[in-house]
Design a protein around this motif. Structure first.
Motif, PDB file in Angstrom:
ATOM      1  N   GLU A   1     -14.514 -17.832  -3.689  1.00 51.06           N
ATOM      2  CA  GLU A   1     -13.328 -18.054  -2.417  1.00 51.06           C
ATOM      3  C   GLU A   1     -14.061 -19.023  -1.386  1.00 51.06           C
ATOM      4  OE1 GLU A   1     -12.754 -13.999  -0.485  1.00 51.06           O
ATOM      5  OE2 GLU A   1     -12.219 -13.617  -2.911  1.00 51.06           O
ATOM      6  N   LYS A   2     -13.932 -19.920  -1.302  1.00 47.31           N
ATOM      7  CA  LYS A   2     -14.465 -20.722   0.274  1.00 47.31           C
ATOM      8  C   LYS A   2     -14.732 -19.704   1.669  1.00 47.31           C
ATOM      9  CE  LYS A   2     -12.890 -25.049  -2.419  1.00 47.31           C
ATOM     10  NZ  LYS A   2     -11.928 -25.962  -2.143  1.00 47.31           N
ATOM     11  N   ASN A   3     -13.775 -18.623   1.980  1.00 47.02           N
ATOM     12  CA  ASN A   3     -14.196 -18.859   3.393  1.00 47.02           C
ATOM     13  C   ASN A   3     -14.412 -17.053   3.243  1.00 47.02           C
ATOM     14  OD1 ASN A   3     -11.960 -20.937   4.465  1.00 47.02           O
ATOM     15  ND2 ASN A   3      -9.957 -19.627   3.702  1.00 47.02           N
ATOM     16  N   HIS A   4     -14.937 -17.177   2.321  1.00 43.99           N
ATOM     17  CA  HIS A   4     -15.340 -15.671   2.091  1.00 43.99           C
ATOM     18  C   HIS A   4     -16.661 -15.236   2.917  1.00 43.99           C
ATOM     19  CE1 HIS A   4     -18.276 -12.719   0.115  1.00 43.99           C
ATOM     20  NE2 HIS A   4     -17.132 -11.915  -0.418  1.00 43.99           N
ATOM     21  N   SER A   5     -17.529 -14.462   3.840  1.00 47.77           N
ATOM     22  CA  SER A   5     -18.256 -14.511   4.423  1.00 47.77           C
ATOM     23  C   SER A   5     -19.568 -14.436   4.234  1.00 47.77           C
ATOM     24  CB  SER A   5     -18.339 -12.885   5.325  1.00 47.77           C
ATOM     25  OG  SER A   5     -19.115 -12.619   5.752  1.00 47.77           O
ATOM     26  N   ARG A   6     -20.812 -15.311   4.692  1.00 50.37           N
ATOM     27  CA  ARG A   6     -21.702 -15.847   4.347  1.00 50.37           C
ATOM     28  C   ARG A   6     -22.527 -15.270   4.806  1.00 50.37           C
ATOM     29  NH1 ARG A   6     -21.199 -22.323   3.125  1.00 50.37           N
ATOM     30  NH2 ARG A   6     -19.225 -22.391   2.238  1.00 50.37           N
TER      31      ARG A   6
ATOM     32  N   SER B   1     -22.932  -8.653   6.862  1.00 50.32           N
ATOM     33  CA  SER B   1     -21.439  -7.931   6.697  1.00 50.32           C
ATOM     34  C   SER B   1     -21.008  -7.709   5.770  1.00 50.32           C
ATOM     35  CB  SER B   1     -20.092  -9.537   7.306  1.00 50.32           C
ATOM     36  OG  SER B   1     -21.193  -9.630   8.534  1.00 50.32           O
ATOM     37  N   VAL B   2     -21.981  -8.671   4.141  1.00 47.02           N
ATOM     38  CA  VAL B   2     -21.474  -8.961   3.018  1.00 47.02           C
ATOM     39  C   VAL B   2     -21.964  -6.905   2.654  1.00 47.02           C
ATOM     40  CG1 VAL B   2     -21.410  -9.618   0.154  1.00 47.02           C
ATOM     41  CG2 VAL B   2     -21.077 -10.499   2.117  1.00 47.02           C
TER      42      VAL B   2
ATOM     43  N   GLU C   1     -19.871  -4.232   0.920  1.00 43.81           N
ATOM     44  CA  GLU C   1     -20.156  -3.275  -0.635  1.00 43.81           C
ATOM     45  C   GLU C   1     -20.037  -1.805  -0.295  1.00 43.81           C
ATOM     46  OE1 GLU C   1     -19.269  -4.408  -3.236  1.00 43.81           O
ATOM     47  OE2 GLU C   1     -19.266  -6.779  -1.972  1.00 43.81           O
ATOM     48  N   ILE C   2     -20.496  -0.671   0.939  1.00 48.54           N
ATOM     49  CA  ILE C   2     -20.974   0.123   1.654  1.00 48.54           C
ATOM     50  C   ILE C   2     -19.613   0.797   1.566  1.00 48.54           C
ATOM     51  CG2 ILE C   2     -22.476   1.809   2.990  1.00 48.54           C
ATOM     52  CD1 ILE C   2     -24.121   0.019   3.485  1.00 48.54           C
ATOM     53  N   TRP C   3     -18.371   0.085   1.997  1.00 50.19           N
ATOM     54  CA  TRP C   3     -17.485   0.704   2.258  1.00 50.19           C
ATOM     55  C   TRP C   3     -16.177   0.651   1.507  1.00 50.19           C
ATOM     56  CZ3 TRP C   3     -18.589   4.454   5.575  1.00 50.19           C
ATOM     57  CH2 TRP C   3     -19.176   4.904   6.279  1.00 50.19           C
ATOM     58  N   THR C   4     -16.591   0.117   0.094  1.00 50.65           N
ATOM     59  CA  THR C   4     -15.779  -0.612  -0.771  1.00 50.65           C
ATOM     60  C   THR C   4     -16.231   0.226  -2.233  1.00 50.65           C
ATOM     61  OG1 THR C   4     -16.238  -2.221  -1.056  1.00 50.65           O
ATOM     62  CG2 THR C   4     -14.667  -2.439   0.505  1.00 50.65           C
TER      63      THR C   4
END
Length: 263
Positions: free
Chosen positions: A246-251, A255-256, A260-263
């Motif tokens: 995904e090109k618009n994925h957070s960098r 945030s990443v 990951e912690i909440w999913t």
């Protein structure tokens, strides 16, 4: 004398980088696959590192463990050489020519962090290519979204699709990992070496060289453990950022990690 010492620092770092890739790349491949596929929602979950390594050997053989090693050789060789060289030169500048004295945090920490921040700009593109090569494979458990025949094709396609800045995807995570990690590594390395030499001060001259080798191995090993203990979450975020299609994925690595912690 000073120039010769600086030259040796860079050469020693270069050799250390090459040795690290030869011995450590298979473990790194397993690490990257676990970071990629064990963090995605609905993705394949490898049971553990052994399970992942076994799957790679079954479907690709030993060469599968060295996927992406070419870019890793280039990146790690320069990274290790510059890391040791810049650190040593900067530390000498901050504390002067003090040999064998007690470690000085005011010189070690900023020197290591500075060296790490510099090498992150070299390391980021090579690690992006390395990680994208490593997450591939012929295992049916791995998605077949994109296949690259080699690191050069991977780099060219990245530039074509994302522009030159695409090669620096994950740059912030790499910068934080290297600056913080190097500060932790060299602090642990310097203090471990110093206190071990104090304990072994009365050793005979015949065994001094063997002792120096042992102290170096122990100091470097403990430094490596400290490095990864401190920055592994940032490395996980970097792998996710660099390998997502995904090109618009957070960098933003924080945030990443929060996602990951909440999913």
């Amino acid at each position: 004398m000073e120039a010769s010492s600086g030259y040796k620092d860079y050469v020693a770092g270069l050799m250390a980088g090459v040795a690290t890739v030869i011995t450590g790349h298979p473990f790194d491949t397993v690490k990257v696959k676990l970071q990629k596929y064990n963090t995605e929602a609905g993705a394949v979950k490898y049971k553990n590192g052994l399970h992942c390594a076994t799957r790679i050997l079954q479907t690709e053989g030993v060469k599968g463990l060295y996927r992406g090693a070419t870019s890793s050789f280039i990146g790690m060789a320069f990274e290790s050489s510059l890391s040791f060289g810049i650190y040593s030169q900067t530390k000498r500048f901050l504390q002067g020519e003090i040999d064998g004295g007690k470690p000085q945090p005011h010189a070690i920490v900023p020197s290591a962090a500075f060296g790490g921040s510099i090498i992150s700009f070299i390391l980021c593109p090579s690690e992006l290519v390395k990680c994208r090569m490593q997450v591939q494979g012929t295992d049916f458990m791995v998605p077949k979204s994109t296949r690259f025949s080699g690191p050069l094709e991977c780099a060219l396609k990245t530039v074509q699709e994302e522009g030159l800045t695409g090669m620096f995807r994950g740059g912030l995570a790499t910068l934080l990992r290297e600056s913080v990690g190097n500060a932790v590594f060299f602090s642990t390395y310097e203090y471990t070496r110093y206190f071990m030499h104090l304990q072994l001060k009365g050793a005979s001259s015949e065994s001094s060289q063997l002792i120096d080798v042992g102290v170096g191995i122990m100091s470097g090993g403990l430094g490596g453990i400290a490095f990864w203990s401190a920055v592994l979450p940032l490395d996980v975020a970097k792998t996710i950022i660099q390998t997502t299609p995904e090109k618009n994925h957070s960098r933003n690595p924080f945030s990443v990690l929060n996602l990951e912690i909440w999913t």
